[in-house]
Design a protein around this motif. Structure first.
Motif, PDB file in Angstrom:
ATOM      1  N   LEU A  46      20.672   8.662  80.031  1.00 39.95           N
ATOM      2  CA  LEU A  46      20.370   8.860  78.614  1.00 39.95           C
ATOM      3  C   LEU A  46      19.523   7.716  78.076  1.00 39.95           C
ATOM      4  O   LEU A  46      18.642   7.922  77.240  1.00 39.95           O
ATOM      5  N   LEU A  47      19.780   6.487  78.561  1.00 39.94           N
ATOM      6  CA  LEU A  47      18.949   5.360  78.149  1.00 39.94           C
ATOM      7  C   LEU A  47      17.517   5.553  78.617  1.00 39.94           C
ATOM      8  O   LEU A  47      16.563   5.296  77.874  1.00 39.94           O
ATOM      9  N   SER A  48      17.369   6.055  79.847  1.00 41.77           N
ATOM     10  CA  SER A  48      16.033   6.335  80.367  1.00 41.77           C
ATOM     11  C   SER A  48      15.345   7.405  79.548  1.00 41.77           C
ATOM     12  O   SER A  48      14.149   7.332  79.268  1.00 41.77           O
ATOM     13  N   ARG A  49      16.119   8.434  79.131  1.00 40.90           N
ATOM     14  CA  ARG A  49      15.560   9.516  78.314  1.00 40.90           C
ATOM     15  C   ARG A  49      15.041   8.948  76.989  1.00 40.90           C
ATOM     16  O   ARG A  49      13.963   9.317  76.534  1.00 40.90           O
ATOM     17  N   LEU A  50      15.827   8.061  76.375  1.00 38.83           N
ATOM     18  CA  LEU A  50      15.441   7.491  75.086  1.00 38.83           C
ATOM     19  C   LEU A  50      14.155   6.682  75.218  1.00 38.83           C
ATOM     20  O   LEU A  50      13.249   6.784  74.389  1.00 38.83           O
ATOM     21  N   ILE A  51      14.072   5.894  76.286  1.00 40.09           N
ATOM     22  CA  ILE A  51      12.876   5.084  76.499  1.00 40.09           C
ATOM     23  C   ILE A  51      11.655   5.977  76.696  1.00 40.09           C
ATOM     24  O   ILE A  51      10.583   5.726  76.136  1.00 40.09           O
ATOM     25  N   ASN A  52      11.817   7.044  77.485  1.00 30.94           N
ATOM     26  CA  ASN A  52      10.687   7.949  77.737  1.00 30.94           C
ATOM     27  C   ASN A  52      10.250   8.657  76.466  1.00 30.94           C
ATOM     28  O   ASN A  52       9.052   8.877  76.239  1.00 30.94           O
ATOM     29  N   LYS A  53      11.191   9.021  75.618  1.00 33.14           N
ATOM     30  CA  LYS A  53      10.844   9.673  74.353  1.00 33.14           C
ATOM     31  C   LYS A  53      10.059   8.711  73.460  1.00 33.14           C
ATOM     32  O   LYS A  53       9.072   9.106  72.816  1.00 33.14           O
ATOM     33  N   LEU A  54      10.508   7.466  73.397  1.00 33.20           N
ATOM     34  CA  LEU A  54       9.797   6.488  72.581  1.00 33.20           C
ATOM     35  C   LEU A  54       8.386   6.269  73.109  1.00 33.20           C
ATOM     36  O   LEU A  54       7.434   6.139  72.324  1.00 33.20           O
ATOM     37  N   LEU A  55       8.238   6.236  74.434  1.00 33.40           N
ATOM     38  CA  LEU A  55       6.920   6.066  75.016  1.00 33.40           C
ATOM     39  C   LEU A  55       6.012   7.239  74.703  1.00 33.40           C
ATOM     40  O   LEU A  55       4.828   7.067  74.413  1.00 33.40           O
ATOM     41  N   GLU A  73      16.992  19.009  73.663  1.00 32.63           N
ATOM     42  CA  GLU A  73      18.135  18.420  72.958  1.00 32.63           C
ATOM     43  C   GLU A  73      19.423  19.165  73.277  1.00 32.63           C
ATOM     44  O   GLU A  73      20.464  18.560  73.566  1.00 32.63           O
ATOM     45  N   ILE A  74      19.368  20.500  73.253  1.00 30.48           N
ATOM     46  CA  ILE A  74      20.558  21.298  73.530  1.00 30.48           C
ATOM     47  C   ILE A  74      20.997  21.135  74.979  1.00 30.48           C
ATOM     48  O   ILE A  74      22.194  21.046  75.274  1.00 30.48           O
ATOM     49  N   LEU A  75      20.040  21.088  75.894  1.00 31.35           N
ATOM     50  CA  LEU A  75      20.386  20.921  77.302  1.00 31.35           C
ATOM     51  C   LEU A  75      21.100  19.598  77.537  1.00 31.35           C
ATOM     52  O   LEU A  75      22.096  19.539  78.278  1.00 31.35           O
ATOM     53  N   GLU A  76      20.618  18.523  76.929  1.00 28.52           N
ATOM     54  CA  GLU A  76      21.277  17.229  77.095  1.00 28.52           C
ATOM     55  C   GLU A  76      22.711  17.283  76.585  1.00 28.52           C
ATOM     56  O   GLU A  76      23.628  16.733  77.208  1.00 28.52           O
ATOM     57  N   GLN A  77      22.927  17.943  75.447  1.00 32.52           N
ATOM     58  CA  GLN A  77      24.277  18.081  74.913  1.00 32.52           C
ATOM     59  C   GLN A  77      25.162  18.886  75.864  1.00 32.52           C
ATOM     60  O   GLN A  77      26.329  18.538  76.101  1.00 32.52           O
ATOM     61  N   ARG A  78      24.597  19.962  76.403  1.00 32.31           N
ATOM     62  CA  ARG A  78      25.373  20.825  77.311  1.00 32.31           C
ATOM     63  C   ARG A  78      25.733  20.080  78.593  1.00 32.31           C
ATOM     64  O   ARG A  78      26.853  20.238  79.118  1.00 32.31           O
ATOM     65  N   ILE A  79      24.809  19.281  79.112  1.00 34.99           N
ATOM     66  CA  ILE A  79      25.092  18.505  80.318  1.00 34.99           C
ATOM     67  C   ILE A  79      26.206  17.498  80.053  1.00 34.99           C
ATOM     68  O   ILE A  79      27.137  17.347  80.862  1.00 34.99           O
ATOM     69  N   ARG A  80      26.144  16.798  78.925  1.00 29.33           N
ATOM     70  CA  ARG A  80      27.196  15.834  78.600  1.00 29.33           C
ATOM     71  C   ARG A  80      28.544  16.527  78.479  1.00 29.33           C
ATOM     72  O   ARG A  80      29.563  16.035  78.978  1.00 29.33           O
ATOM     73  N   TYR A  81      28.555  17.684  77.806  1.00 30.15           N
ATOM     74  CA  TYR A  81      29.790  18.427  77.625  1.00 30.15           C
ATOM     75  C   TYR A  81      30.353  18.859  78.977  1.00 30.15           C
ATOM     76  O   TYR A  81      31.555  18.708  79.251  1.00 30.15           O
ATOM     77  N   PRO A 127      26.204  24.071  70.660  1.00 35.44           N
ATOM     78  CA  PRO A 127      25.935  22.652  70.421  1.00 35.44           C
ATOM     79  C   PRO A 127      26.940  21.950  69.537  1.00 35.44           C
ATOM     80  O   PRO A 127      27.150  20.741  69.692  1.00 35.44           O
ATOM     81  N   GLN A 128      27.578  22.648  68.617  1.00 32.93           N
ATOM     82  CA  GLN A 128      28.538  21.983  67.744  1.00 32.93           C
ATOM     83  C   GLN A 128      29.748  21.477  68.516  1.00 32.93           C
ATOM     84  O   GLN A 128      30.438  20.552  68.078  1.00 32.93           O
ATOM     85  N   HIS A 129      30.005  22.057  69.701  1.00 36.34           N
ATOM     86  CA  HIS A 129      31.120  21.597  70.513  1.00 36.34           C
ATOM     87  C   HIS A 129      30.922  20.163  70.974  1.00 36.34           C
ATOM     88  O   HIS A 129      31.881  19.439  71.213  1.00 36.34           O
TER      89      HIS A 129
END
Length: 249
Positions: free
Chosen positions: A235-244, A115-123, A206-208
């Motif tokens: 990110l859409l692919s990530r969400l789908i994989n998490k749901l799976l 979760e933190i890595l995804e936030q850091r990549i987006r930032y 992460p709060q950034h």
């Protein structure tokens, strides 16, 4: 995000959560928070089991009350895990301990690190950064010396369509953020655990991510998508994989 499996069936990733010499008080505080989370997780499981037993015995009122109590313990478990994750991340990524293009995930549960890595990549992408060094550890202090963070970081990169390469000591991963191929010269130019020359840049937390303003960039590397579009697709692919994973688990 729930960390039920990590809390009840595993310990932190690696026996040494800090990337530097740390006081015993800091170690104890981190362990205290994780232990409190585990205790709340155990209480939650106990309540849910008793709730099922009560329901099976026809006592709907008791089943409902125990279910609510279990949810309260679950909320406390999440709270303590969040406090522990924030604490260890601040300690390992404080100003002067890592370079500005580096994020250290030591001491985090796999789900937290993801979760933190995804936030850091987006930032980083929204601020025009082209690469990121991710410290995942070699797994020397993990059970059976198996790296747990590295496979999840690599999977995150693949899901987001990002190029990456394991660095020389196998405890770091270099991620290219702009869609272009990995430059091996940059892979070896890691500045690591030292003060970054640009002292005006504050350590990322992460709060950034909650306050960042999206920026638009032209398509890079001749790809079909620009930086923001490619990230959204990933990110859409990530969400789908998490749901799976949730459905299959």
């Amino acid at each position: 995000m729930s960390h039920e499996m990590s809390t009840q069936h595993a310990t932190r990733v690696g026996a040494r959560p800090f990337n530097h010499s740390q006081s015993q008080a800091a170690e104890e505080e981190y362990d205290r928070l994780r232990n409190l989370a585990r205790q709340e997780g155990s209480k939650r499981s106990n309540c849910f089991q008793r709730s099922q037993d009560a329901y099976a015995n026809g006592d709907g009122a008791a089943a409902h009350a125990l279910s609510q109590e279990g949810k309260e313990h679950g909320a406390k478990m999440e709270m303590y895990n969040k406090q522990a994750a924030d604490f260890i991340f601040r300690e390992n990524n404080a100003e002067g301990r890592v370079a500005a293009d580096t994020i250290d995930l030591h001491g985090l549960y796999v789900e937290e690190a993801e979760e933190i890595l995804e936030q850091r990549i987006r930032y980083a992408q929204n601020h025009g950064q082209t690469h990121l060094h991710v410290v995942v550890g070699r797994g020397n202090h993990s059970p059976d010396h198996i790296q747990k963070l590295k496979p999840r970081v690599e999977q995150t990169c693949r899901d987001l369509g990002l190029q990456y390469h394991t660095e020389s000591n196998e405890g770091r991963i270099y991620i290219k953020l702009d869609g272009s191929p990995v430059d091996m010269q940059h892979v070896s130019n890691w500045q690591g655990y030292q003060t970054y020359p640009d002292h005006q840049q504050q350590p990322w937390h992460p709060q950034h991510a909650q306050h960042q303003q999206p920026q638009h960039y032209p398509a890079q590397g001749g790809g079909q998508y620009g930086g923001e579009e490619k990230l959204a697709q990933g990110l859409l692919s990530r969400l789908i994989n998490k749901l799976l994973r949730m459905l299959c688990g």
